[in-house]
Design a protein around this motif. Structure first.
Motif, short mmCIF file in Angstrom:
data_model
loop_
_atom_site.label_atom_id
_atom_site.label_comp_id
_atom_site.label_asym_id
_atom_site.label_seq_id
_atom_site.Cartn_x
_atom_site.Cartn_y
_atom_site.Cartn_z
N ILE A 74 -4.37 8.33 -5.25
CA ILE A 74 -3.60 9.06 -3.97
C ILE A 74 -5.32 8.17 -2.79
O ILE A 74 -5.69 7.87 -1.92
N LEU A 104 -5.62 6.13 0.19
CA LEU A 104 -6.29 6.71 1.30
C LEU A 104 -7.62 5.50 2.04
O LEU A 104 -7.49 4.90 3.03
N SER A 156 -0.28 8.70 12.08
CA SER A 156 -1.77 9.41 11.36
C SER A 156 -2.39 9.60 10.09
O SER A 156 -1.77 8.21 9.46
N ILE A 157 -3.59 10.37 9.86
CA ILE A 157 -3.32 10.01 8.63
C ILE A 157 -2.84 10.11 7.96
O ILE A 157 -2.75 9.54 6.22
N PHE A 158 -1.72 11.27 7.85
CA PHE A 158 -0.69 11.16 6.62
C PHE A 158 0.28 9.85 6.91
O PHE A 158 0.54 9.30 5.49
N MET A 159 0.47 9.16 8.09
CA MET A 159 1.05 7.54 7.76
C MET A 159 0.49 6.96 6.77
O MET A 159 -0.02 5.97 6.26
N THR A 160 -1.31 7.26 7.44
CA THR A 160 -1.96 5.38 6.53
C THR A 160 -2.01 5.93 4.80
O THR A 160 -2.06 4.77 5.07
N LEU A 161 -1.90 7.17 4.43
CA LEU A 161 -1.99 7.23 3.31
C LEU A 161 -0.63 6.85 2.36
O LEU A 161 -0.93 6.59 1.51
N LEU A 162 0.29 7.13 2.55
CA LEU A 162 1.03 6.84 2.43
C LEU A 162 1.77 5.16 2.30
O LEU A 162 1.65 4.39 1.73
#
Length: 86
Positions: free
Chosen positions: A5, A9, A26-32
């Motif tokens: 993970i 990121l 978003s940060i979540f989309m960047t992570l995915l």
């Protein structure tokens, strides 16, 4: 799993820095997108015989960032990033 993970990121953040322009993600989309890029990079590195999919190596990392940049471009195209110029 936590390392995977964190790597996703970092790869997503690097991809956003490499890609020109402002991304509205978003940060979540960047992570995915970073995770997806890291999986793609790991698979390609594995196919080239440089290591396992979950093994950190330089070729897999570079391909992961490139894949994440491309995925960010696709995500921007899907979300309709176009602005109206007046």
């Amino acid at each position: 799993m936590i390392g995977f993970i964190i790597a996703g990121l970092v790869i997503g953040a690097l991809a956003r820095l490499v890609k020109p322009g402002k991304q509205n993600l978003s940060i979540f989309m960047t992570l995915l997108l970073g995770l997806a890029g890291s999986v793609i990079g790991g698979v390609i590195a594995n196919l080239l015989g440089t290591g396992d999919i979950f093994e950190l190596n330089i070729l897999g990392f570079i391909v992961s960032v490139i894949a994440a940049v491309l995925l960010i471009g696709v995500a921007e195209g899907i979300t309709g990033r176009r602005k109206v110029h007046r």
